[in-house]
Design a protein around this motif. Structure first.
Motif, short mmCIF file in Angstrom:
data_model
loop_
_atom_site.label_atom_id
_atom_site.label_comp_id
_atom_site.label_asym_id
_atom_site.label_seq_id
_atom_site.Cartn_x
_atom_site.Cartn_y
_atom_site.Cartn_z
N LYS B 189 0.82 -1.21 0.00
CA LYS B 189 0.00 0.00 0.00
C LYS B 189 0.85 1.26 0.00
N ARG B 190 1.87 1.25 0.80
CA ARG B 190 2.67 2.46 0.94
C ARG B 190 3.35 2.85 -0.36
N GLN B 191 3.64 1.83 -1.16
CA GLN B 191 4.40 2.13 -2.38
C GLN B 191 3.47 2.30 -3.58
N GLU B 192 2.19 2.39 -3.29
CA GLU B 192 1.21 2.56 -4.36
C GLU B 192 1.61 3.69 -5.28
N GLY B 193 2.01 4.80 -4.70
CA GLY B 193 2.30 5.99 -5.51
C GLY B 193 3.70 6.01 -6.09
N ASP B 194 4.50 5.02 -5.78
CA ASP B 194 5.88 5.04 -6.26
C ASP B 194 5.95 4.94 -7.77
N ILE B 195 7.02 5.48 -8.23
CA ILE B 195 7.24 5.44 -9.68
C ILE B 195 7.66 4.05 -10.10
N SER B 196 7.29 3.67 -11.28
CA SER B 196 7.85 2.45 -11.87
C SER B 196 7.98 2.69 -13.37
N LEU B 197 8.62 1.77 -14.01
CA LEU B 197 9.00 1.99 -15.40
C LEU B 197 7.79 2.34 -16.26
N ASP B 198 6.65 1.74 -15.94
CA ASP B 198 5.49 1.98 -16.78
C ASP B 198 5.02 3.43 -16.75
N LYS B 199 5.46 4.18 -15.75
CA LYS B 199 5.05 5.58 -15.69
C LYS B 199 6.05 6.52 -16.35
N VAL B 200 7.14 5.92 -16.85
CA VAL B 200 8.14 6.76 -17.50
C VAL B 200 7.73 6.96 -18.96
N PRO B 201 7.61 8.17 -19.35
CA PRO B 201 7.25 8.42 -20.77
C PRO B 201 8.39 8.03 -21.68
N LYS B 202 8.02 7.63 -22.88
CA LYS B 202 9.08 7.15 -23.78
C LYS B 202 9.70 8.29 -24.58
#
Lengths: 194, 1206
Positions: B189-202
């Motif tokens: 739950k705590r890391q719900e908002g964390d960034i991951s690769l899928d949120k990196v624009p190409k």
């Protein structure tokens, strides 16, 4: 020597005998120590092996003491339970459950393998946040007064050695090996992260 | 209202800000603990309470990163994290500071920095991805953080276990961040908002999706590779196991790698683990396997996982409990999920884009649906499975029997579980997999070959892709062409192209840390240098670099102690090190020595090896070779040991005794060691061993010990002396020791102490006087040898005669112990007494005193002294020590001389004579009894000795009340009284005895009566005393007085007119019958009260005629006391004055007697004169019994007039 004092937790099943004995000795030696149980209930020996006295973790030592005095003062004086409760209530008011404690430690010492497993399970099921490591060490101690005292001294010696290392994480492995050889009992040891 | 509230706000603002300023000022001055509390308050104020202040005070807080305290540094790191999370913009300013702290020398700081970087990496990525604006600063910040990421990954190879652990956790977080989140990701739950690769624009300008993806994968590879390291520590392994479980649950796409890694590990537990560690690791493995198993995506690995769990001892029922129910999409390969997930979440345009760009790598694995490594294992397993027939297996077992170790390894013992389902298909499959795991790990097997071929293919394609990728970037980056090179250099993973050409431009972009002082610019300069290092690498190494590399190579060998010890090759390491170090000059040697000294106990083998190697080198260059290097080595080791506070194992001794040569400086260290009071014994034992076992230089070593024998510290000295005494018994050392001792003794002849005694550092030409210490220094060794070799005593005598008075005094004080040790039977000592060199008389006397202090003198000694006294040195003082050994007449002869000595000496003589000195006085038979002594004193010829000395001597006797009891005194008085002529001091003694023992009163009356018989008035002095005595003893003395002839009674009244009236009164109280016995002449004297009293002058005048009248033959002799009269009187007054202190006693006894009298009077009225007789009988029955009775019988018809002899 680590720059801050070691934060130690001692854990047994009911937070009565083994962990409290160690708590008592460690705090006398100046450690920042807390003690816990991992069981669902606090169990104390009763009139027969199959009739333990069961309390929940909210009951204070004082209440248990009074309860047992009422039930059979002689029996519980004779088997040392009252003495133990008396000691405990002078250390803190009531037993604490490890799973409920969110404070962070550097070192968690457990007093039997089952407790070690429960601590590990609990720590691993928590969500990792800071990635701060916590070392968990199991020292097998039989649940009686004499072994508790011996075990507490062993734990204390262990903590003192760890406290005196320059770099705890780098030396703990070797230290434990030495202790295993010296005390002739195996220590389970692992690291978890907060 | 508005205004007022606004005002309040500003007030609050000011106070907060002021408070921060105040706290910061405090913080810079106080101790670490308080500083931390204060700083935490500041942090709370400016981060949570009033973040607007954050910017203002940033620099001040960051300045604390240079603090000495680790805790403060860690606080700064924590602050950086909090500040950056609160205000992402600050990353640009603070990241460089974190970078500095990441390279701190304290591992605890580094660890904390890694933890913070773990958080900030995500924060940075998120911030940069979201940020709309493009700034150079931001890009630089990203570059730096990427660089830091690389550094932390590299820390997986750190020396420090804890740092590696933290690095693993960083890697875990990195892998999760740099891989896409999918719907089946198990996200906390705590890391719900964390960034991951899928949120990196190409299409981000400098953050490249593809690069990040690759970085994530390579991080995983790194982690997997790290895990199979054979010497991995148990904690690292545990950490890695946990990390893999987290990765598998959060990124199910990697589950296959994870499960395979678990499998490999299970089959190949590192051999370095101890038994308990094995069980810890297995417990963890079980725990994490269950965690993975619980994840819904584990379905296709359930078989493998449950076999592993079974092997780990978990019951099947439990395994089933943890196994999730199969879900719908379970058949789908993971990669589809991967892409599908992206499709759902990501912008479709980008998806397409990627597909276009990376067709090859995605297309290739797709058909197989598993990554290369997995397939290799699988292929090999498939290949093996049909081959595992019972016959083959049996053969394999038989063959491998040969290779079984003698002892069962701990890991095997711990992991072994009996095979339950032997021979079943599932078990054969499992066995095949196990073997395949081993083979793949060993790099053999058909599967591996096949997959290798595939990989090569893939690699080629990858290169193509990279090219196109690069082109792509080129195209994309065309807009800002200046940035091109920089952009490429950022991508750490890219090895070749980027660095060279555009590199110089890079440094500008790296953010600079906030520094407290003006160092900022300097740091900039050094930042520039960093880049130039790349090209430096190509150049030939400079000497300093060479040296640095060599020494770091040596250091690596040096510090790999544990690892090598585990492999059992320590002896080779030791040999290698000692060879290397002795061959090369430079810092290495010191490093190695330092290293040894850090833990010399366990590194002693290295120490010895090094020492021998040095010596060997010296020997090999012998004619010209120098010992310097060896010397330095030995010296450093010994000094190191000497400076260590405590060691029980005798390593110092061992080193000294086993060193091939003891150099001068080493000897100096040994000496220092011996001077250390706490280790003096060990040190000197070592020295003794050296002396005994290295005969070629034994005198050199012995000399050190001899030097220490006059050391100023007592413990050092006494220990040295004890050792020397033992060595003195050895013939070959004897002479040397003796010579040394005598040399020292000879120093005493000098008028001033020679420099030798003060150590080299003091200039002693300044004529310092001899002191007690310096004298003793010269004597210590000599005096401790003396009891062992009595002959040496003559040397002392000869030195003594030459020495100055101060020294003599010190010598006399110092010799007591040794002389007593020699004893009075020592022939040499007797010889000394016999010879008694001129000038050594005091020494001899002192010796005599020491010898006879506790024990009576032996006849031999007495004989020698007597000889000396009579033949050579007629000094009566010689006789004192042996006085109890002399004959009675000798003592009496010497007495006049003795009592003329100093009063203290006289006292001592009397003590000896009276036996009051020795505790065991009974053993010595004194030549004189106390009574004899007193009588002898009375009989001393007044020509030979003045009266004053005699009186003083008798006073000494009276002072010994224990010896001179009333009995003894009575005997003395009796004997004196019987002498003829009467001794002059008789009455003095009588009066004194009476004063001491009032109960002698009766006896004294007896004496007085008898003196009348002896016509006492003929001895003027005695007569004077007689009258005085009567005066004192009235009324007892009345009966005595009545016995006097009338002339003498008159003389008494002339002297004491006040006596007459009471006496008359006394007579008048008699019964008429009694009165009749008083002659009329007496009565006439008594009643002549009208007669004028003679003047005192007349009284004086009367004396000489009395003397004349007596016509003594010894008239001349009597004149002497008359001449001395004033003196005698004066002396006489002394006892009287003394007596005055006791008048009370006298009076009391008088009273008690009179009381007794009055009591008697009541019963029967006996006459008063009877009383003295009775009381005397009580006290002295034996002495007084006979004579008075006899006299009474013979002369007096009436019992009442016992004393009426005339």
């Amino acid at each position: 020597m680590p720059s801050h004092p070691l934060r130690v937790a001692v854990v047994c099943s009911s937070n009565q005998n083994r962990s409290m004995e160690a708590h008592s000795i460690l705090s006398k030696r100046g450690f920042e120590v807390r003690s816990f149980g991992t069981g669902t209930h606090v169990k104390l020996p009763g009139p027969a092996p199959d009739k333990p006295n069961v309390y929940d973790f909210k009951t204070t030592y004082e209440q248990m003491y009074n309860d047992l005095v009422r039930k059979d003062k002689e029996l519980y004086t004779q088997n040392g339970i009252l003495h133990m409760l008396d000691r405990n209530k002078r250390i803190k008011s009531k037993p604490e459950r490890f799973q409920q404690c969110k404070d962070k430690f550097d070192l968690v010492v457990t007093c039997e393998e089952r407790v070690y497993d429960q601590v590990l399970e609990d720590l691993n099921s928590r969500e990792q946040e800071t990635m701060q490591p916590v070392h968990v060490i199991n020292v097998d101690i039989q649940d009686n007064h004499e072994e508790a005292t011996l075990g507490a001294f062993l734990i204390c010696e262990l903590c003192q050695c760890i406290q005196h290392t320059d770099d705890m994480e780098n030396e703990i492995d070797e230290l434990l090996q030495e202790f295993e050889d010296k005390s002739n009992r195996p220590f389970l040891h692992t690291v978890c992260f907060y | 209202m508005d205004i007022s509230s606004k005002g309040d706000d500003t007030v609050v603002d000011i106070t907060t800000s002021e408070k921060v300023v105040e706290l910061l000022n405090q913080a810079s001055l106080i101790s670490t603990d308080e500083k931390l509390t204060t700083l935490k308050q500041v942090q709370e104020l400016i981060i949570n309470k009033d973040p607007s202040l954050l910017d203002n005070f940033l620099d001040e807080i960051i300045a604390f990163q240079t603090d000495k305290s680790i805790e403060v540094k860690k606080f700064v790191i924590g602050f950086i994290e909090e500040a950056c999370k609160r205000d992402n913009e600050l990353l640009v300013r603070l990241i460089a500071n974190l970078n500095m702290l990441l390279k701190d020398e304290s591992v605890n700081v580094v660890k904390k920095a890694i933890l913070t970087l773990t958080q900030l990496y995500k924060v940075t990525l998120q911030w940069l991805v979201r940020s709309k604006t493009l700034s150079e600063m931001q890009e630089a910040c990203w570059d730096l953080i990427t660089q830091m990421k690389g550094e932390v990954l590299a820390l997986l190879d750190s020396d420090n276990d804890g740092v590696r652990t933290h690095s693993i956790k960083f890697t875990e977080s990195l892998i999760i961040t740099l891989s896409p989140r999918t719907p089946d990701s198990d996200v906390p739950k705590r890391q719900e908002g964390d960034i991951s690769l899928d949120k990196v624009p190409k299409d981000h300008s400098y953050i490249h999706y593809g690069t990040l993806c690759e970085e994530g994968k390579s991080a995983l590879e790194k982690l997997l590779k790290f895990m199979v390291h054979p010497a991995i520590s148990s904690i690292n392994l545990t950490t890695a196991l946990g990390s893999l479980a987290t990765i598998a649950r959060q990124r199910p796409m990697f589950m296959s790698e994870v499960v395979q890694a678990y499998e490999t590990l299970h089959a190949n537990l590192p051999p370095t683990l101890a038994k308990s560690q094995v069980s810890s690791v297995r417990k963890n493995l079980k725990l994490h396997l269950v965690a993975v198993l619980k994840h819904p995506c584990s379905v296709e690995f359930q078989g493998q996982i449950s076999i592993l769990l079974l092997d780990l001892g978990m019951p099947q029922t439990e395994i089933t409990r943890y196994t999730p129910a199969p879900r719908e999409p379970r058949k789908r390969p993971r990669y589809e999920q991967y892409t599908e997930g992206k499709k759902v979440k990501m912008e479709p345009v980008l998806e397409d884009d990627e597909d276009k760009e990376e067709p090859a790598p995605l297309a290739a694995p797709k058909p197989v649906a598993v990554p290369a490594a997995q397939s290799a294992l699988d292929l090999t397993a498939e290949f093996l499975r049909p081959l595992l027939t019972p016959e083959n297996v049996a053969n394999l077992v038989l063959i491998s029997m040969v290779y079984l170790p003698d002892v069962m390894p701990a890991s095997f013992q711990a992991t072994y579980t009996p095979v339950e389902s032997a021979g079943t298909d599932a078990q054969i499959k499992h066995l095949a997999r196990l073997m395949a795991t081993q083979m793949t790990a060993a790099g053999i097997g058909p599967g591996l070959e096949q997959s290798k071929a595939k990989e090569d293919e893939a690699l080629k394609e990858e290169q193509n892709k990279e090219d196109s990728d690069g082109k792509d970037i080129l195209i994309k980056r065309k807009a800002p062409p200046v940035m091109l090179g920089q952009a490429i250099s950022v991508v750490g993973g890219y090895p070749e192209k980027p660095s060279t050409a555009e590199a110089p431009a890079a440094p500008k972009r790296l953010p600079e840390p906030i520094l407290p002082s003006a160092q900022t610019k300097l740091m900039g300069a050094s930042g520039r240098k960093k880049v130039f290092r790349l090209s430096d690498v190509v150049q030939p190494l400079s000497d300093s670099q060479n040296e640095k590399l060599t020494s770091s190579a040596v250091k690596r060998i040096l510090h790999s102690e544990k690892e090598i010890a585990q492999s059992g090759m320590s002896h080779i390491r030791v040999k290698l090190l000692s060879r290397l170090v002795t061959q090369f000059e430079g810092m290495m040697k010191e490093d190695v020595l330092q290293f040894i000294l850090e833990d010399i106990r366990s590194r002693s083998d290295l120490a010895f090896s090094l020492l021998y190697q040095e010596y060997n080198t010296y020997l090999s260059q012998l004619p010209s070779g120098l010992l310097d290097s060896y010397d330095q080595c030995l010296f450093t080791l010994l000094s190191g040991l000497q400076e260590k506070p405590e060691q029980r194992d005798g390593l110092f001794t061992k080193l000294v005794l086993e060193a091939p040569i003891i150099t001068e400086s080493a000897l100096e260290v040994i000496r220092r060691y011996c001077e250390d009071e706490s280790r003096v014994y060990l040190g000197m034992t070592t020295l003794k061993e050296l002396i005994v076992k290295r005969p070629s230089r034994q005198f050199q070593y012995l000399h050190v010990l001899l030097d220490l024998s006059s050391h100023e510290k007592e413990k050092v000295r006494t220990t040295a002396l004890a050792f020397l005494k033992r060595m003195y018994e050895k013939d070959h050392l004897r002479d040397y020791i003796e010579k040394f001792a005598l040399n020292y003794l000879q120093l005493l002849v000098h008028p001033n102490p020679p420099s030798l005694l003060f150590g080299a550092d003091k200039d002693t030409e300044v004529a310092a006087p001899w002191t007690e210490e310096t004298v003793r220094q010269c004597l210590f060794l000599y005096l401790s040898l003396l009891p062992l070799n009595h002959r040496l005593v003559h040397e002392l005598a000869s030195v003594y005669t030459e020495a100055i008075a101060d020294i003599k005094r010190s010598v006399l004080r110092a010799i007591e112990q040794p002389i007593r040790g020699m004893g009075m039977n020592s022939p040499e000592l007797l010889l000394l007494v016999e010879n008694c060199p001129k000038g050594a008389e005091t020494l001899v006397t002192r010796c005599l005193h020491i010898l006879t202090d506790k024990v009576p003198p032996s006849p031999e000694l007495v004989e020698r002294v007597r000889d000396l006294y009579h033949k050579r040195v007629p000094d009566v003082r010689f006789l004192i020590p042996v006085i109890n050994g002399l004959e009675k007449n000798e003592v009496i002869q010497a007495l006049p001389k003795l009592i003329k000595l100093n009063p203290i000496v006289v006292k001592e003589v009397f003590n000896r004579l009276l036996g009051t000195q020795h505790s065991e006085g009974s053993s010595s038979v004194a030549p004189l009894t106390p009574g004899d002594l007193l009588i002898a004193l009375h009989n001393i010829d007044s020509v030979k000795c003045d009266m004053k000395s005699i009186i003083k001597a008798t006073n000494l006797c009276f002072a010994e009340k224990n010896v001179y009891t009333s009995e003894v005194l009575a005997v003395v008085m009796q004997q004196l009284m019987e002498q003829n002529p009467l001794p002059m001091l008789l009455m003095r003694t009588v009066i004194q005895s009476l004063t001491m023992y009032p109960r002698l009163g009766g006896f004294v009356m007896n004496i007085l009566s008898r003196l009348i018989v002896k016509q006492v008035w003929k001895y003027p002095k005695v007569w004077e005393g007689f009258v005085k005595c009567c005066q004192r003893t009235k009324p007892q003395s009345y009966s005595v007085l009545l016995q006097l002839p009338p002339a003498q009674l008159t003389s008494v009244f002339e002297r004491c007119p006040e006596m007459r009236a009471p006496l008359l009164q006394h007579v008048l109280s008699f019964t008429p019958h009694q009165q009749a016995h008083i002659p009329s002449s007496i009565m006439a004297v008594l009643e002549a009260h009208k007669k004028p009293e003679p003047s005192p002058v007349e009284k004086e005048m009367e004396h000489p005629p009395v003397i004349e009248e007596t016509h003594f033959a010894v008239q001349k002799e009597v004149e002497m006391p008359v001449q001395q009269e004033p003196v005698v009187i004066k002396d006489d007054e002394e006892p009287m004055e003394q007596g005055e202190s006791e008048p009370v006693i006298l009076e009391e006894t008088g009273e008690s007697i009179s009381q007794v009298d009055s009591e008697r009077d009541i019963d029967t009225p006996p006459p008063p004169p009877e009383t003295p007789e009775e009381s005397m009988e009580e006290s002295h029955p034996e002495t007084s019994d006979q004579e008075p009775v006899k006299e009474a019988e013979s002369r007096v018809p009436s019992s009442l007039t016992v004393f009426k002899t005339q």
